[in-house]
Design a protein around this motif. Structure first.
Motif, PDB file in Angstrom:
ATOM      1  N   LEU A   6       0.906  -1.153  -0.047  1.00  0.00           N
ATOM      2  CA  LEU A   6       0.215  -0.145  -0.236  1.00  0.00           C
ATOM      3  C   LEU A   6       0.860   1.198   0.042  1.00  0.00           C
ATOM      4  N   PHE A   7       0.586   1.936  -0.919  1.00  0.00           N
ATOM      5  CA  PHE A   7       1.559   3.389  -0.838  1.00  0.00           C
ATOM      6  C   PHE A   7       0.894   4.716  -1.439  1.00  0.00           C
ATOM      7  N   TYR A   8       1.340   5.623  -1.016  1.00  0.00           N
ATOM      8  CA  TYR A   8       1.125   7.002  -1.250  1.00  0.00           C
ATOM      9  C   TYR A   8       2.271   7.520  -1.805  1.00  0.00           C
ATOM     10  N   SER A   9       2.163   8.330  -3.170  1.00  0.00           N
ATOM     11  CA  SER A   9       3.123   9.000  -3.613  1.00  0.00           C
ATOM     12  C   SER A   9       2.552  10.367  -4.211  1.00  0.00           C
ATOM     13  N   TYR A  10       3.551  11.522  -3.937  1.00  0.00           N
ATOM     14  CA  TYR A  10       3.089  12.792  -4.027  1.00  0.00           C
ATOM     15  C   TYR A  10       3.804  13.264  -5.461  1.00  0.00           C
ATOM     16  N   THR A  11       5.232  12.709  -5.678  1.00  0.00           N
ATOM     17  CA  THR A  11       5.854  13.380  -6.810  1.00  0.00           C
ATOM     18  C   THR A  11       6.344  12.104  -7.901  1.00  0.00           C
ATOM     19  N   GLY A  12       5.717  10.947  -7.279  1.00  0.00           N
ATOM     20  CA  GLY A  12       6.230   9.734  -8.205  1.00  0.00           C
ATOM     21  C   GLY A  12       7.147   8.922  -7.939  1.00  0.00           C
ATOM     22  N   ASN A  13       8.260   9.570  -6.962  1.00  0.00           N
ATOM     23  CA  ASN A  13       9.171   8.564  -6.665  1.00  0.00           C
ATOM     24  C   ASN A  13       8.781   7.188  -5.616  1.00  0.00           C
ATOM     25  N   THR A  14       7.757   7.511  -4.830  1.00  0.00           N
ATOM     26  CA  THR A  14       7.475   6.211  -3.929  1.00  0.00           C
ATOM     27  C   THR A  14       6.624   5.228  -4.848  1.00  0.00           C
ATOM     28  N   LYS A  15       5.857   5.820  -5.916  1.00  0.00           N
ATOM     29  CA  LYS A  15       5.094   5.040  -6.645  1.00  0.00           C
ATOM     30  C   LYS A  15       6.077   4.207  -7.613  1.00  0.00           C
ATOM     31  N   ALA A  16       6.969   4.671  -8.208  1.00  0.00           N
ATOM     32  CA  ALA A  16       8.115   4.207  -8.997  1.00  0.00           C
ATOM     33  C   ALA A  16       8.735   2.935  -8.122  1.00  0.00           C
ATOM     34  N   LEU A  17       9.050   3.072  -6.978  1.00  0.00           N
ATOM     35  CA  LEU A  17       9.921   2.219  -5.908  1.00  0.00           C
ATOM     36  C   LEU A  17       8.731   1.157  -5.662  1.00  0.00           C
ATOM     37  N   THR A 129      12.341   0.598   7.164  1.00  0.00           N
ATOM     38  CA  THR A 129      13.444   1.013   6.377  1.00  0.00           C
ATOM     39  C   THR A 129      13.461   2.417   5.908  1.00  0.00           C
ATOM     40  N   ASP A 130      14.365   3.092   6.010  1.00  0.00           N
ATOM     41  CA  ASP A 130      14.430   4.509   5.425  1.00  0.00           C
ATOM     42  C   ASP A 130      15.166   4.400   4.264  1.00  0.00           C
ATOM     43  N   VAL A 131      14.744   4.757   2.882  1.00  0.00           N
ATOM     44  CA  VAL A 131      15.304   4.569   1.697  1.00  0.00           C
ATOM     45  C   VAL A 131      15.379   5.897   1.096  1.00  0.00           C
ATOM     46  N   LYS A 132      16.492   6.387   0.426  1.00  0.00           N
ATOM     47  CA  LYS A 132      16.615   7.827  -0.240  1.00  0.00           C
ATOM     48  C   LYS A 132      16.445   7.214  -1.553  1.00  0.00           C
ATOM     49  N   VAL A 133      15.853   8.129  -2.288  1.00  0.00           N
ATOM     50  CA  VAL A 133      15.334   7.775  -3.746  1.00  0.00           C
ATOM     51  C   VAL A 133      15.911   8.952  -4.517  1.00  0.00           C
ATOM     52  N   THR A 134      16.701   8.815  -5.407  1.00  0.00           N
ATOM     53  CA  THR A 134      17.081   9.783  -6.540  1.00  0.00           C
ATOM     54  C   THR A 134      16.746   9.346  -8.127  1.00  0.00           C
ATOM     55  N   ARG A 135      16.565  10.222  -9.042  1.00  0.00           N
ATOM     56  CA  ARG A 135      16.390  10.077 -10.430  1.00  0.00           C
ATOM     57  C   ARG A 135      17.343  10.617 -11.336  1.00  0.00           C
ATOM     58  N   ASP A 136      17.892   9.860 -12.199  1.00  0.00           N
ATOM     59  CA  ASP A 136      18.873  10.304 -12.979  1.00  0.00           C
ATOM     60  C   ASP A 136      18.643  10.162 -14.563  1.00  0.00           C
ATOM     61  N   ASN A 137      17.895  11.029 -15.374  1.00  0.00           N
ATOM     62  CA  ASN A 137      17.482  10.740 -16.570  1.00  0.00           C
ATOM     63  C   ASN A 137      16.498   9.527 -16.473  1.00  0.00           C
ATOM     64  N   GLY A 138      15.702   9.569 -15.426  1.00  0.00           N
ATOM     65  CA  GLY A 138      14.602   8.623 -15.393  1.00  0.00           C
ATOM     66  C   GLY A 138      14.900   7.238 -14.792  1.00  0.00           C
ATOM     67  N   ASP A 139      16.146   7.159 -14.615  1.00  0.00           N
ATOM     68  CA  ASP A 139      16.496   5.937 -13.683  1.00  0.00           C
ATOM     69  C   ASP A 139      16.343   6.171 -11.999  1.00  0.00           C
ATOM     70  N   LEU A 140      15.787   5.102 -11.617  1.00  0.00           N
ATOM     71  CA  LEU A 140      15.616   5.184 -10.331  1.00  0.00           C
ATOM     72  C   LEU A 140      16.759   4.538  -9.440  1.00  0.00           C
ATOM     73  N   THR A 141      17.454   5.438  -8.586  1.00  0.00           N
ATOM     74  CA  THR A 141      18.442   4.945  -7.853  1.00  0.00           C
ATOM     75  C   THR A 141      18.058   4.997  -6.173  1.00  0.00           C
ATOM     76  N   THR A 142      18.346   3.761  -5.740  1.00  0.00           N
ATOM     77  CA  THR A 142      17.831   3.809  -4.075  1.00  0.00           C
ATOM     78  C   THR A 142      19.085   3.394  -3.248  1.00  0.00           C
ATOM     79  N   THR A 143      19.136   4.173  -1.971  1.00  0.00           N
ATOM     80  CA  THR A 143      20.012   4.147  -0.953  1.00  0.00           C
ATOM     81  C   THR A 143      19.338   3.722   0.400  1.00  0.00           C
ATOM     82  N   ILE A 144      19.774   2.576   1.025  1.00  0.00           N
ATOM     83  CA  ILE A 144      18.952   2.163   2.290  1.00  0.00           C
ATOM     84  C   ILE A 144      20.083   3.328   3.087  1.00  0.00           C
ATOM     85  N   LEU A 145      18.875   3.913   3.909  1.00  0.00           N
ATOM     86  CA  LEU A 145      19.441   4.845   5.023  1.00  0.00           C
ATOM     87  C   LEU A 145      19.540   4.160   6.376  1.00  0.00           C
ATOM     88  N   SER A 146      18.570   3.098   6.855  1.00  0.00           N
ATOM     89  CA  SER A 146      18.690   2.462   8.004  1.00  0.00           C
ATOM     90  C   SER A 146      17.830   1.205   7.538  1.00  0.00           C
TER      91      SER A 146
END
Length: 146
Positions: A6-17, A129-146
């Motif tokens: 179950l997810f909520y997304s405001y900008t699309g990053n959470t939805k992509a993940l 889990t805390d996850v940092k998400v970045t996008r580079d040219n549409g590619d999703l990159t995730t980094t686990i923070l905790s």
């Protein structure tokens, strides 16, 4: 074990993940929608105060799932108001994984209180889990923070 994201997304990053995780692990998926989306500054204030917003009814019968994965954007170090509302709708006795998605910092200061909201429903937080998400040219990159 039957699981749903179950997810909520405001900008699309959470939805992509969420879409990627559902596809990779063959999980059911449902997006959470607010009846009225608050402006970001108001939503940030509500998140910080652990307030809720009204959400559309959840279609999936949550009682049918053994594991519920909740994915939320992070605003001001807290889950968004729509997810705070979702916590209050969890059926008791469920195994819950919490994935907090941010573009920067995590939820270190709010983690304990967030888990308490789930535990109030007599659910067990299995993973947080805390996850940092970045996008580079549409590619999703995730980094686990905790």
């Amino acid at each position: 074990m039957k699981s749903i994201i179950l997810f909520y997304s405001y900008t699309g990053n959470t939805k992509a993940l969420a879409l990627k995780m559902a596809k990779d692990e063959n999980l059911d998926l449902e997006e959470i929608y607010e009846l009225k989306k608050p402006l970001r500054p108001i939503g940030l204030y509500l998140a910080f105060r652990r307030k809720t917003t009204e959400i559309w009814p959840i279609k999936a019968p949550l009682t049918d799932y053994d594991r519920i994965i909740i994915m939320s954007p992070v605003w001001g170090g807290h889950p968004v108001p729509a997810i705070n509302r979702l916590f209050s709708l969890l059926p008791s006795g469920k195994r819950v994984d919490l994935i907090m998605v941010s573009g920067g910092g995590g939820t270190k200061k709010s983690k304990k209180k967030t888990m308490e909201l789930v535990n109030k429903r007599r659910c067990s937080v299995i993973e947080y889990t805390d996850v940092k998400v970045t996008r580079d040219n549409g590619d999703l990159t995730t980094t686990i923070l905790s």
